[in-house]
Design a protein around this motif. Structure first.
Motif, PDB file in Angstrom:
ATOM      1  N   MET A 172       0.816  -1.214   0.000  1.00  0.00           N
ATOM      2  CA  MET A 172       0.000   0.000   0.000  1.00  0.00           C
ATOM      3  C   MET A 172       0.843   1.254   0.000  1.00  0.00           C
ATOM      4  O   MET A 172       1.979   1.250   0.474  1.00  0.00           O
ATOM      5  CB  MET A 172      -0.919   0.011   1.242  1.00  0.00           C
ATOM      6  CG  MET A 172      -2.042  -0.984   1.182  1.00  0.00           C
ATOM      7  SD  MET A 172      -2.982  -1.049   2.722  1.00  0.00           S
ATOM      8  CE  MET A 172      -2.087  -2.327   3.597  1.00  0.00           C
ATOM      9  N   THR A 173       0.257   2.319  -0.530  1.00  0.00           N
ATOM     10  CA  THR A 173       0.916   3.627  -0.501  1.00  0.00           C
ATOM     11  C   THR A 173       0.747   4.245   0.886  1.00  0.00           C
ATOM     12  O   THR A 173      -0.110   3.817   1.670  1.00  0.00           O
ATOM     13  CB  THR A 173       0.298   4.573  -1.542  1.00  0.00           C
ATOM     14  OG1 THR A 173      -1.078   4.804  -1.193  1.00  0.00           O
ATOM     15  CG2 THR A 173       0.370   3.978  -2.937  1.00  0.00           C
ATOM     16  N   ASN A 174       1.537   5.267   1.176  1.00  0.00           N
ATOM     17  CA  ASN A 174       1.409   5.975   2.463  1.00  0.00           C
ATOM     18  C   ASN A 174       0.036   6.616   2.598  1.00  0.00           C
ATOM     19  O   ASN A 174      -0.531   6.675   3.690  1.00  0.00           O
ATOM     20  CB  ASN A 174       2.504   7.036   2.584  1.00  0.00           C
ATOM     21  CG  ASN A 174       3.874   6.426   2.804  1.00  0.00           C
ATOM     22  OD1 ASN A 174       3.991   5.332   3.364  1.00  0.00           O
ATOM     23  ND2 ASN A 174       4.911   7.117   2.356  1.00  0.00           N
ATOM     24  N   GLU A 175      -0.511   7.099   1.483  1.00  0.00           N
ATOM     25  CA  GLU A 175      -1.830   7.721   1.511  1.00  0.00           C
ATOM     26  C   GLU A 175      -2.892   6.702   1.936  1.00  0.00           C
ATOM     27  O   GLU A 175      -3.759   6.995   2.762  1.00  0.00           O
ATOM     28  CB  GLU A 175      -2.178   8.278   0.126  1.00  0.00           C
ATOM     29  CG  GLU A 175      -3.552   8.930   0.073  1.00  0.00           C
ATOM     30  CD  GLU A 175      -3.955   9.346  -1.333  1.00  0.00           C
ATOM     31  OE1 GLU A 175      -5.095   9.814  -1.502  1.00  0.00           O
ATOM     32  OE2 GLU A 175      -3.134   9.187  -2.273  1.00  0.00           O
ATOM     33  N   THR A 176      -2.794   5.487   1.378  1.00  0.00           N
ATOM     34  CA  THR A 176      -3.748   4.434   1.740  1.00  0.00           C
ATOM     35  C   THR A 176      -3.607   4.059   3.207  1.00  0.00           C
ATOM     36  O   THR A 176      -4.604   3.853   3.904  1.00  0.00           O
ATOM     37  CB  THR A 176      -3.531   3.192   0.852  1.00  0.00           C
ATOM     38  OG1 THR A 176      -3.764   3.544  -0.514  1.00  0.00           O
ATOM     39  CG2 THR A 176      -4.486   2.068   1.243  1.00  0.00           C
ATOM     40  N   LEU A 177      -2.365   3.976   3.685  1.00  0.00           N
ATOM     41  CA  LEU A 177      -2.120   3.606   5.078  1.00  0.00           C
ATOM     42  C   LEU A 177      -2.762   4.593   6.051  1.00  0.00           C
ATOM     43  O   LEU A 177      -3.309   4.183   7.076  1.00  0.00           O
ATOM     44  CB  LEU A 177      -0.612   3.536   5.354  1.00  0.00           C
ATOM     45  CG  LEU A 177       0.119   2.297   4.829  1.00  0.00           C
ATOM     46  CD1 LEU A 177       1.616   2.449   5.013  1.00  0.00           C
ATOM     47  CD2 LEU A 177      -0.368   1.038   5.526  1.00  0.00           C
ATOM     48  N   THR A 178      -2.717   5.873   5.712  1.00  0.00           N
ATOM     49  CA  THR A 178      -3.279   6.880   6.618  1.00  0.00           C
ATOM     50  C   THR A 178      -4.809   6.834   6.643  1.00  0.00           C
ATOM     51  O   THR A 178      -5.432   7.276   7.610  1.00  0.00           O
ATOM     52  CB  THR A 178      -2.838   8.302   6.206  1.00  0.00           C
ATOM     53  OG1 THR A 178      -3.254   8.552   4.857  1.00  0.00           O
ATOM     54  CG2 THR A 178      -1.329   8.444   6.314  1.00  0.00           C
ATOM     55  N   GLN A 179      -5.413   6.278   5.583  1.00  0.00           N
ATOM     56  CA  GLN A 179      -6.878   6.237   5.491  1.00  0.00           C
ATOM     57  C   GLN A 179      -7.450   4.849   5.778  1.00  0.00           C
ATOM     58  O   GLN A 179      -8.678   4.669   5.758  1.00  0.00           O
ATOM     59  CB  GLN A 179      -7.312   6.646   4.073  1.00  0.00           C
ATOM     60  CG  GLN A 179      -6.922   8.044   3.667  1.00  0.00           C
ATOM     61  CD  GLN A 179      -7.715   9.096   4.418  1.00  0.00           C
ATOM     62  OE1 GLN A 179      -8.889   8.911   4.711  1.00  0.00           O
ATOM     63  NE2 GLN A 179      -7.077  10.204   4.757  1.00  0.00           N
ATOM     64  N   LEU A 180      -6.578   3.904   6.078  1.00  0.00           N
ATOM     65  CA  LEU A 180      -6.964   2.487   6.083  1.00  0.00           C
ATOM     66  C   LEU A 180      -8.114   2.155   7.025  1.00  0.00           C
ATOM     67  O   LEU A 180      -8.981   1.338   6.704  1.00  0.00           O
ATOM     68  CB  LEU A 180      -5.743   1.634   6.438  1.00  0.00           C
ATOM     69  CG  LEU A 180      -5.794   0.174   5.997  1.00  0.00           C
ATOM     70  CD1 LEU A 180      -5.969   0.062   4.494  1.00  0.00           C
ATOM     71  CD2 LEU A 180      -4.545  -0.564   6.434  1.00  0.00           C
ATOM     72  N   PHE A 181      -8.131   2.779   8.197  1.00  0.00           N
ATOM     73  CA  PHE A 181      -9.166   2.461   9.177  1.00  0.00           C
ATOM     74  C   PHE A 181     -10.321   3.473   9.160  1.00  0.00           C
ATOM     75  O   PHE A 181     -11.148   3.482  10.065  1.00  0.00           O
ATOM     76  CB  PHE A 181      -8.557   2.378  10.571  1.00  0.00           C
ATOM     77  CG  PHE A 181      -7.573   1.247  10.716  1.00  0.00           C
ATOM     78  CD1 PHE A 181      -8.007  -0.074  10.723  1.00  0.00           C
ATOM     79  CD2 PHE A 181      -6.216   1.491  10.831  1.00  0.00           C
ATOM     80  CE1 PHE A 181      -7.111  -1.121  10.851  1.00  0.00           C
ATOM     81  CE2 PHE A 181      -5.303   0.443  10.955  1.00  0.00           C
ATOM     82  CZ  PHE A 181      -5.759  -0.871  10.964  1.00  0.00           C
ATOM     83  N   THR A 182     -10.362   4.294   8.111  1.00  0.00           N
ATOM     84  CA  THR A 182     -11.463   5.245   7.948  1.00  0.00           C
ATOM     85  C   THR A 182     -12.671   4.527   7.365  1.00  0.00           C
ATOM     86  O   THR A 182     -12.550   3.868   6.328  1.00  0.00           O
ATOM     87  CB  THR A 182     -11.058   6.401   7.013  1.00  0.00           C
ATOM     88  OG1 THR A 182      -9.888   7.043   7.533  1.00  0.00           O
ATOM     89  CG2 THR A 182     -12.179   7.405   6.883  1.00  0.00           C
ATOM     90  N   PRO A 183     -13.832   4.616   8.019  1.00  0.00           N
ATOM     91  CA  PRO A 183     -15.019   3.917   7.497  1.00  0.00           C
ATOM     92  C   PRO A 183     -15.338   4.308   6.052  1.00  0.00           C
ATOM     93  O   PRO A 183     -15.263   5.480   5.686  1.00  0.00           O
ATOM     94  CB  PRO A 183     -16.128   4.373   8.451  1.00  0.00           C
ATOM     95  CG  PRO A 183     -15.424   4.708   9.711  1.00  0.00           C
ATOM     96  CD  PRO A 183     -14.099   5.290   9.296  1.00  0.00           C
ATOM     97  N   PHE A 184     -15.631   3.294   5.237  1.00  0.00           N
ATOM     98  CA  PHE A 184     -16.043   3.431   3.832  1.00  0.00           C
ATOM     99  C   PHE A 184     -14.900   3.814   2.891  1.00  0.00           C
ATOM    100  O   PHE A 184     -15.131   4.023   1.698  1.00  0.00           O
ATOM    101  CB  PHE A 184     -17.207   4.429   3.685  1.00  0.00           C
ATOM    102  CG  PHE A 184     -18.368   4.125   4.589  1.00  0.00           C
ATOM    103  CD1 PHE A 184     -19.110   2.967   4.419  1.00  0.00           C
ATOM    104  CD2 PHE A 184     -18.697   4.982   5.617  1.00  0.00           C
ATOM    105  CE1 PHE A 184     -20.172   2.669   5.262  1.00  0.00           C
ATOM    106  CE2 PHE A 184     -19.759   4.691   6.475  1.00  0.00           C
ATOM    107  CZ  PHE A 184     -20.491   3.528   6.283  1.00  0.00           C
TER     108      PHE A 184
END
Length: 255
Positions: free
Chosen positions: A195-207
């Motif tokens: 995963m990219t860093n951007e994805t990692l920061t959003q990973l546990f965000t609902p939806f």
């Protein structure tokens, strides 16, 4: 701006505010109510085929016992019961939930989930490697919920390897890392797309999801379950190399 236009603009802004309030007060709740009613209807419909499948598996059980495959039928029945329980809990979400935590063998849970995904991993040319120490402490947990977390993470690992789409075999490692005496750390590592860093920061965000067919609710639910068990969940990932999820849970103390 002409002062004579101010009352008109103020009235226009007030109309917009009133419209938004109308949406929030009446339309959105009705929309959510309709969605919930539809979801409840679907949940009821799902239970019917699950009941049929469970009945046929129970009829097959004696034959599988004779061939030495009893563990597979037991796991299949357990998973059907888990699915039924999830549906039941969804349909009764508004009612107070009973605390189902008990002393559990983490080794047993991990091995059962491993057997559950053994055939799917083989089908996708993925090596599912489970390495557990001889002594693995017990945990105090809701077994169904912990299984739900492991199922979600292993399924994500399989999807990540499939997305990478390389000719080399995929690999998923499930192992336990040493921590202090009060906790145990379960690791699920894959050599998927990463995963990219951007994805990692959003990973546990609902939806939030990067999958075309994803819902974005699996990992937030996993995080919530682990936190409700006084645990933590972490992830490290490198694009093109793979990801590792770490679940830290408190060890059960009988004192």
């Amino acid at each position: 701006m002409n002062d004579s236009n101010k009352p008109i603009l103020e009235k226009d802004n007030q109309v917009k505010l009133d419209s938004n309030e109308l949406l929030e007060t009446f339309i959105y709740p009705q929309y959510l109510e309709n969605i919930n009613a539809l979801a409840a209807g679907i949940a009821h419909e799902i239970r019917n085929p699950l009941t049929s499948v469970k009945g046929f598996l129970q009829l097959l059980r004696p034959y599988l016992i004779e061939s030495g495959k009893e563990q597979y039928i037991d796991i299949a029945l357990d998973e059907l019961n888990r699915a039924n329980n999830l549906i039941f809990e969804y349909l009764n979400a508004s009612k107070p939930q009973i605390n189902k935590k008990e002393e559990l063998s983490l080794r047993k849970i991990i091995n059962e989930i491993g057997l559950l995904y053994e055939s799917e991993a083989l089908y996708h040319d993925i090596i599912l490697n489970i390495q557990l120490p001889d002594h693995l402490p017990a945990i105090f947990a809701d077994g169904m919920q912990i299984k739900q977390v492991l199922v979600n993470l292993i399924k994500n690992a399989i999807d990540a390897i499939k997305e990478k789409n390389e000719k080399t075999s995929g690999k998923i490692d499930i192992f336990v890392e040493k921590t202090d005496l009060s906790t145990v750390c379960v690791c699920i590592s894959d050599n998927g797309c990463g995963m990219t860093n951007e994805t990692l920061t959003q990973l546990f965000t609902p939806f939030y999801t990067t999958k075309t067919t994803g819902t974005g609710i699996g990992l937030p639910i996993c995080k919530k379950i682990i936190e409700e068990h006084s645990g933590q969940i972490f992830i490290t990932s490198k694009l093109g190399m793979g990801s590792t999820f770490k679940i830290i849970l408190p060890v059960h103390s009988s004192l």
